[in-house]
Design a protein around this motif. Structure first.
Motif, PDB file in Angstrom:
ATOM      1  N   ASP A 108       0.828  -1.205   0.000  1.00 29.15           N
ATOM      2  CA  ASP A 108       0.000   0.000   0.000  1.00 29.15           C
ATOM      3  C   ASP A 108       0.862   1.255   0.000  1.00 29.15           C
ATOM      4  O   ASP A 108       0.556   2.241  -0.692  1.00 29.15           O
ATOM      5  N   LEU A 109       1.946   1.241   0.781  1.00 32.16           N
ATOM      6  CA  LEU A 109       2.812   2.412   0.851  1.00 32.16           C
ATOM      7  C   LEU A 109       3.579   2.621  -0.454  1.00 32.16           C
ATOM      8  O   LEU A 109       3.781   3.769  -0.886  1.00 32.16           O
ATOM      9  N   MET A 110       4.006   1.536  -1.093  1.00 31.43           N
ATOM     10  CA  MET A 110       4.671   1.684  -2.391  1.00 31.43           C
ATOM     11  C   MET A 110       3.691   2.233  -3.422  1.00 31.43           C
ATOM     12  O   MET A 110       4.051   3.066  -4.270  1.00 31.43           O
ATOM     13  N   ASP A 111       2.446   1.789  -3.350  1.00 29.86           N
ATOM     14  CA  ASP A 111       1.399   2.320  -4.227  1.00 29.86           C
ATOM     15  C   ASP A 111       1.230   3.809  -3.978  1.00 29.86           C
ATOM     16  O   ASP A 111       1.145   4.614  -4.927  1.00 29.86           O
ATOM     17  N   GLY A 112       1.211   4.202  -2.715  1.00 30.29           N
ATOM     18  CA  GLY A 112       1.078   5.614  -2.382  1.00 30.29           C
ATOM     19  C   GLY A 112       2.262   6.441  -2.849  1.00 30.29           C
ATOM     20  O   GLY A 112       2.098   7.580  -3.306  1.00 30.29           O
ATOM     21  N   LEU A 113       3.462   5.881  -2.740  1.00 31.94           N
ATOM     22  CA  LEU A 113       4.648   6.596  -3.214  1.00 31.94           C
ATOM     23  C   LEU A 113       4.575   6.824  -4.724  1.00 31.94           C
ATOM     24  O   LEU A 113       4.853   7.930  -5.207  1.00 31.94           O
ATOM     25  N   LEU A 114       4.196   5.788  -5.463  1.00 29.11           N
ATOM     26  CA  LEU A 114       4.084   5.939  -6.915  1.00 29.11           C
ATOM     27  C   LEU A 114       3.022   6.968  -7.270  1.00 29.11           C
ATOM     28  O   LEU A 114       3.193   7.767  -8.205  1.00 29.11           O
ATOM     29  N   ARG A 115       1.924   6.962  -6.538  1.00 31.38           N
ATOM     30  CA  ARG A 115       0.875   7.967  -6.774  1.00 31.38           C
ATOM     31  C   ARG A 115       1.424   9.361  -6.506  1.00 31.38           C
ATOM     32  O   ARG A 115       1.185  10.297  -7.281  1.00 31.38           O
ATOM     33  N   HIS A 116       2.176   9.509  -5.417  1.00 29.64           N
ATOM     34  CA  HIS A 116       2.803  10.790  -5.079  1.00 29.64           C
ATOM     35  C   HIS A 116       3.736  11.257  -6.197  1.00 29.64           C
ATOM     36  O   HIS A 116       3.816  12.462  -6.480  1.00 29.64           O
ATOM     37  N   LEU A 117       4.429  10.312  -6.823  1.00 30.58           N
ATOM     38  CA  LEU A 117       5.397  10.649  -7.876  1.00 30.58           C
ATOM     39  C   LEU A 117       4.765  10.717  -9.260  1.00 30.58           C
ATOM     40  O   LEU A 117       5.460  10.968 -10.247  1.00 30.58           O
ATOM     41  N   GLY A 118       3.466  10.481  -9.349  1.00 37.36           N
ATOM     42  CA  GLY A 118       2.775  10.576 -10.632  1.00 37.36           C
ATOM     43  C   GLY A 118       3.044   9.412 -11.573  1.00 37.36           C
ATOM     44  O   GLY A 118       2.910   9.561 -12.793  1.00 37.36           O
ATOM     45  N   VAL A 119       3.389   8.265 -11.020  1.00 37.87           N
ATOM     46  CA  VAL A 119       3.730   7.096 -11.845  1.00 37.87           C
ATOM     47  C   VAL A 119       2.493   6.219 -12.010  1.00 37.87           C
ATOM     48  O   VAL A 119       1.903   5.770 -11.019  1.00 37.87           O
ATOM     49  N   THR A 120       2.114   5.967 -13.250  1.00 38.04           N
ATOM     50  CA  THR A 120       0.947   5.124 -13.526  1.00 38.04           C
ATOM     51  C   THR A 120       1.293   3.867 -14.313  1.00 38.04           C
ATOM     52  O   THR A 120       0.407   3.031 -14.535  1.00 38.04           O
ATOM     53  N   ARG A 121       2.543   3.729 -14.715  1.00 38.21           N
ATOM     54  CA  ARG A 121       2.981   2.504 -15.400  1.00 38.21           C
ATOM     55  C   ARG A 121       4.453   2.307 -15.087  1.00 38.21           C
ATOM     56  O   ARG A 121       5.232   3.267 -15.051  1.00 38.21           O
ATOM     57  N   PHE A 122       4.834   1.049 -14.848  1.00 38.73           N
ATOM     58  CA  PHE A 122       6.195   0.812 -14.386  1.00 38.73           C
ATOM     59  C   PHE A 122       6.589  -0.646 -14.599  1.00 38.73           C
ATOM     60  O   PHE A 122       5.758  -1.550 -14.552  1.00 38.73           O
ATOM     61  N   ALA A 123       7.880  -0.846 -14.852  1.00 41.16           N
ATOM     62  CA  ALA A 123       8.496  -2.167 -14.757  1.00 41.16           C
ATOM     63  C   ALA A 123       8.961  -2.340 -13.321  1.00 41.16           C
ATOM     64  O   ALA A 123       9.283  -1.368 -12.635  1.00 41.16           O
ATOM     65  N   MET A 124       9.008  -3.599 -12.868  1.00 43.19           N
ATOM     66  CA  MET A 124       9.432  -3.874 -11.490  1.00 43.19           C
ATOM     67  C   MET A 124      10.607  -4.836 -11.482  1.00 43.19           C
ATOM     68  O   MET A 124      10.589  -5.855 -12.177  1.00 43.19           O
ATOM     69  N   TYR A 125      11.622  -4.492 -10.696  1.00 42.92           N
ATOM     70  CA  TYR A 125      12.700  -5.414 -10.337  1.00 42.92           C
ATOM     71  C   TYR A 125      12.393  -5.851  -8.911  1.00 42.92           C
ATOM     72  O   TYR A 125      12.371  -5.032  -7.993  1.00 42.92           O
ATOM     73  N   VAL A 126      12.136  -7.145  -8.731  1.00 38.81           N
ATOM     74  CA  VAL A 126      11.763  -7.642  -7.401  1.00 38.81           C
ATOM     75  C   VAL A 126      12.803  -8.642  -6.926  1.00 38.81           C
ATOM     76  O   VAL A 126      13.258  -9.495  -7.665  1.00 38.81           O
ATOM     77  N   MET A 127      13.187  -8.518  -5.650  1.00 36.68           N
ATOM     78  CA  MET A 127      14.184  -9.403  -5.058  1.00 36.68           C
ATOM     79  C   MET A 127      13.789  -9.712  -3.623  1.00 36.68           C
ATOM     80  O   MET A 127      13.434  -8.794  -2.863  1.00 36.68           O
ATOM     81  N   ASP A 128      13.767 -11.006  -3.242  1.00 38.82           N
ATOM     82  CA  ASP A 128      13.530 -11.396  -1.859  1.00 38.82           C
ATOM     83  C   ASP A 128      12.220 -10.780  -1.375  1.00 38.82           C
ATOM     84  O   ASP A 128      11.162 -11.027  -1.955  1.00 38.82           O
ATOM     85  N   TYR A 129      12.214  -9.957  -0.317  1.00 41.57           N
ATOM     86  CA  TYR A 129      10.985  -9.335   0.164  1.00 41.57           C
ATOM     87  C   TYR A 129      10.311  -8.508  -0.930  1.00 41.57           C
ATOM     88  O   TYR A 129       9.088  -8.308  -0.900  1.00 41.57           O
ATOM     89  N   GLY A 130      11.091  -8.003  -1.860  1.00 46.48           N
ATOM     90  CA  GLY A 130      10.518  -7.206  -2.934  1.00 46.48           C
ATOM     91  C   GLY A 130       9.534  -7.966  -3.790  1.00 46.48           C
ATOM     92  O   GLY A 130       8.653  -7.349  -4.410  1.00 46.48           O
ATOM     93  N   ALA A 131       9.656  -9.307  -3.846  1.00 44.44           N
ATOM     94  CA  ALA A 131       8.734 -10.084  -4.671  1.00 44.44           C
ATOM     95  C   ALA A 131       7.308 -10.016  -4.132  1.00 44.44           C
ATOM     96  O   ALA A 131       6.389  -9.597  -4.855  1.00 44.44           O
TER      97      ALA A 131
END
Length: 314
Positions: A108-131
């Motif tokens: 939820d917080l990462m979603d909020g950060l992206l909203r704050h930054l105006g990001v509506t489309r993104f690629a993700m690099y996920v590692m360990d907890y990031g997945a």
């Protein structure tokens, strides 16, 4: 069901576009903080504001620090954003009495950060907890994920092997004894182990890594934050079928770059992705958990070529 044969690093496709000019000035990384739902979230950001976004989601016990060397190699053409979760790195560590540390809250917080930054489309690099953080974010907004880069990040029960047995015992029996039995996971020797286990030439690994992480783990109250997260990780496993359904339904272009000698997330967790993402590009690298610290010279061209092929024209 038969699992397709993994693609080796030597079989990688030829680069679609030229690599960055080594003589060019390196991209500048900015170190910023945003307030998201009243929580201060630290993030590293680099690259052109209007470029395709690459979101880098870190693992345990580190932070966006793990991406410090990769960011400049991508930021000439991509807008790269690498946040720290609460309780990690430079983000806030709110008191557990008023903040529930868990993977759903992180998403939820990462979603909020992206909203704050105006990001509506993104690629993700996920590692360990990031997945699980990233895949929970993908379930919230499946249409926003343009591509996946997966590095030792699990979405299949085959990947939870012997290392996870004491953690699974905690999931089954949430007692003080089970909780305390996991204290070794935040000890200095375990932090170092995560960086050097499975690495053929340890001289390639900067020892500042585990010292940096341990200082942050040893902050007052952080041990209990991490133990809360070990317990909450069990809530990700029932979501694995939903993560897998997302892969099948959306078929995001996917690059898997996995340290095959990892004790925590072994290669048995990498190959099942091909069941749901048969067109994924899989590279099993001769290294351990924190592959970027050892194999950046191999991984960066693979990542760059993949992004150039799938994002540069988007």
């Amino acid at each position: 069901m038969d699992v397709p044969t993994p693609v080796s690093a030597s079989a990688a496709a030829a680069p679609a576009k030229a690599s960055p000019d080594p003589a060019a000035a390196p991209a500048v990384t900015h170190h910023r903080t945003a307030s998201v739902d009243g929580i201060e979230i630290f993030y590293r950001e680099a690259g052109p504001a209007g470029a395709p976004v690459v979101l880098l989601l870190h693992g345990f016990p580190t932070s966006s620090h793990m991406f410090r060397n990769l960011i400049p190699l991508l930021a000439d053409r991509y807008r790269v954003i690498a946040p720290d979760y609460p309780g990690f790195g430079q983000s806030a560590s709110p008191d557990r009495a008023g903040f529930a540390y868990g993977f759903g809250r992180y998403a939820d917080l990462m979603d909020g950060l992206l909203r704050h930054l105006g990001v509506t489309r993104f690629a993700m690099y996920v590692m360990d907890y990031g997945a699980p953080v990233g895949y929970r974010l993908a379930l919230k907004h499946p249409e926003r994920v343009s591509a996946l880069i997966v590095q030792n990040g699990n979405a299949y029960e085959e990947g939870l092997r012997e290392f996870w047995d004491p953690i699974k015992a905690y999931w089954r029996e949430d007692t003080p004894a089970r909780r305390e039995a996991l204290g070794f996971l935040v000890a200095p020797e375990t932090t170092k182990f995560q960086y050097v286990d499975g690495v053929r030439d340890v001289s390639r690994i900067d020892p500042d890594n585990w010292l940096h992480d341990q200082v942050l783990l040893d902050r007052p109250g952080n041990r209990d934050i991490q133990l809360d997260l070990f317990r909450d990780y069990g809530t990700n496993v029932p979501l694995y079928p939903q993560f897998q359904a997302f892969f099948r339904a959306r078929k995001p272009p996917t690059l898997i770059v996995w340290g095959k000698n990892d004790t925590i997330f072994p290669a048995e967790g990498a190959t099942p992705y091909l069941r749901d993402l048969p067109d994924a590009e899989l590279h099993l690298l001769d290294t351990g958990h924190f592959a970027l610290e050892d194999k950046l010279d191999e991984m960066a061209p693979l990542i760059r070529t993949f992004l150039d092929r799938h994002l540069a024209a988007s």
